[in-house]
Scaffold this active site. Structure first.
Site, PDB file in Angstrom:
ATOM      1  N   THR A  63     -21.543 -17.832 -68.634  1.00  0.00           N
ATOM      2  CA  THR A  63     -22.330 -16.705 -69.129  1.00  0.00           C
ATOM      3  C   THR A  63     -22.542 -15.655 -68.048  1.00  0.00           C
ATOM      4  OG1 THR A  63     -24.445 -17.741 -68.511  1.00  0.00           O
ATOM      5  CG2 THR A  63     -23.570 -18.247 -70.699  1.00  0.00           C
ATOM      6  N   ASP A  93     -22.644 -17.335 -64.362  1.00  0.00           N
ATOM      7  CA  ASP A  93     -21.745 -16.755 -63.360  1.00  0.00           C
ATOM      8  C   ASP A  93     -22.470 -15.634 -62.603  1.00  0.00           C
ATOM      9  OD1 ASP A  93     -19.535 -16.041 -61.927  1.00  0.00           O
ATOM     10  OD2 ASP A  93     -18.385 -15.273 -63.627  1.00  0.00           O
ATOM     11  N   ARG A  94     -23.499 -16.022 -61.866  1.00  0.00           N
ATOM     12  CA  ARG A  94     -24.386 -15.042 -61.229  1.00  0.00           C
ATOM     13  C   ARG A  94     -23.800 -14.444 -59.950  1.00  0.00           C
ATOM     14  NH1 ARG A  94     -26.703 -11.964 -58.666  1.00  0.00           N
ATOM     15  NH2 ARG A  94     -28.897 -11.376 -58.657  1.00  0.00           N
ATOM     16  N   LYS A  95     -22.948 -15.200 -59.267  1.00  0.00           N
ATOM     17  CA  LYS A  95     -22.340 -14.738 -58.011  1.00  0.00           C
ATOM     18  C   LYS A  95     -23.406 -14.215 -57.037  1.00  0.00           C
ATOM     19  CE  LYS A  95     -17.777 -13.550 -59.939  1.00  0.00           C
ATOM     20  NZ  LYS A  95     -18.005 -13.656 -61.390  1.00  0.00           N
ATOM     21  N   ALA A  97     -25.341 -13.346 -53.710  1.00  0.00           N
ATOM     22  CA  ALA A  97     -24.719 -12.826 -52.481  1.00  0.00           C
ATOM     23  C   ALA A  97     -25.746 -12.214 -51.537  1.00  0.00           C
ATOM     24  CB  ALA A  97     -23.648 -11.802 -52.838  1.00  0.00           C
ATOM     25  N   GLY A 100     -31.057 -16.211 -47.926  1.00  0.00           N
ATOM     26  CA  GLY A 100     -31.587 -17.407 -48.565  1.00  0.00           C
ATOM     27  C   GLY A 100     -32.856 -17.194 -49.360  1.00  0.00           C
ATOM     28  N   THR A 102     -34.101 -14.479 -50.671  1.00  0.00           N
ATOM     29  CA  THR A 102     -33.890 -13.614 -51.840  1.00  0.00           C
ATOM     30  C   THR A 102     -33.182 -14.370 -52.965  1.00  0.00           C
ATOM     31  OG1 THR A 102     -33.801 -11.646 -50.458  1.00  0.00           O
ATOM     32  CG2 THR A 102     -32.831 -11.481 -52.650  1.00  0.00           C
TER      33      THR A 102
END
Length: 279
Positions: A63, A93-95, A97, A100, A102
């Site tokens: 998702t 599927d947040r990816k 980046a 830590g 945050t």
């Protein structure tokens, strides 16, 4: 051939300690499906309809809930119901980046509260090990699993070479929470330094860019067949989106069911070929 590739999904499930990895492998074996459908649509009615249609054929639903324009938390409640109804795992599927602290907040809080419902999520390794620490502080107590983006399926991706190697090293240092990779091939032995070995390594490899009818699109996506991904590259799960539900967002449910079964069958046939070749 890697010893992992010679094993069935159920055999591999026995050696995984992370609950999300174990559950995914067991679901794959139980449903005879290594198909993940990526549902990238902007209306919640389309989102839930597609998932209900493809649910019987998949082991995993991927998702992107942040693209749903009329999102409210009832979408998540219904998604969880469909996960139980059709026996599939959920992969947001947040990816991630960021640093830590945050990512821990992004994972646990805000509008989506991803950790509360997504069995698996993923992250870019570019921030370094702190991104795993942050996400693990939230997800590990909940039995969640993390995938690192070691490679991508788009033309010109920068996730190559030493970047990929460092991603794999980070995963090896956090095997309790990192269960595998988004990648185009197996990562066995990648990033090992002189004198190092990893004989029992078994990271799951989930692979996007799978298609039976096209080799690419206008935005740089590149497609390979299920056989190329599962047999030739040794990956574990094929990720398919528009190739199954098309540009009309599953307006014809029967056509979508047919495509979902087609990809499920091709993916499973490729897995059976791989395991048989190891006998």
């Amino acid at each position: 051939m890697s010893t992992v590739l010679k094993q069935t999904y159920s055999k591999r499930a026995q050696s995984h300690k992370n609950p999300a990895a174990k559950a995914l492998l067991e679901t794959i074996e139980r449903k005879r499906s290594n198909l993940c459908v990526s549902v990238d649509v902007t209306k919640k009615a389309d989102f839930l309809r597609i998932i209900d249609v493809v649910g019987p054929y998949v082991c995993l639903v991927k998702t992107h809930v942040d693209v749903i324009e009329d999102f409210d938390f009832s979408v998540i409640e219904r998604l969880k119901e469909l996960s139980l109804k059709h026996d599939f795992q959920i992969f947001e599927d947040r990816k991630f980046a960021d640093i830590g602290n945050t990512v821990a907040l992004q994972y646990s809080s805000g509008v989506y509260k991803i950790a509360s419902w997504s069995h698996i999520t993923n992250a870019h390794p570019v921030p370094g090990p702190s991104i795993i620490s942050g996400l693990s502080s939230v997800g590990l107590p909940l039995g969640r699993g993390l995938l690192l983006l070691a490679e991508m399926s788009t033309k010109g991706s920068l996730a190559v070479g030493s970047y990929t190697e460092e991603a794999v090293r980070m995963a090896r240092a956090n095997r309790d929470f990192v269960i595998g990779f988004i990648a185009q091939r197996r990562m066995d032995g990648v990033g090992l330094r002189e004198g190092e070995s990893s004989p029992d390594e078994d990271f799951l490899v989930l692979t996007p860019g799978v298609g039976l009818d096209a080799k690419g699109d206008s935005m740089g996506q590149q497609y390979r067949t299920p056989r190329e991904v599962i047999v030739e590259s040794g990956c574990d799960v094929i990720i398919v989106g528009r190739g199954i539900y098309g540009k009309d967002n599953a307006a014809d449910p029967e056509a979508v069911r047919a495509q979902a079964e087609r990809y499920r069958e091709e993916g499973w046939k490729a897995y059976q070929e791989r395991v048989a070749a190891a006998v």
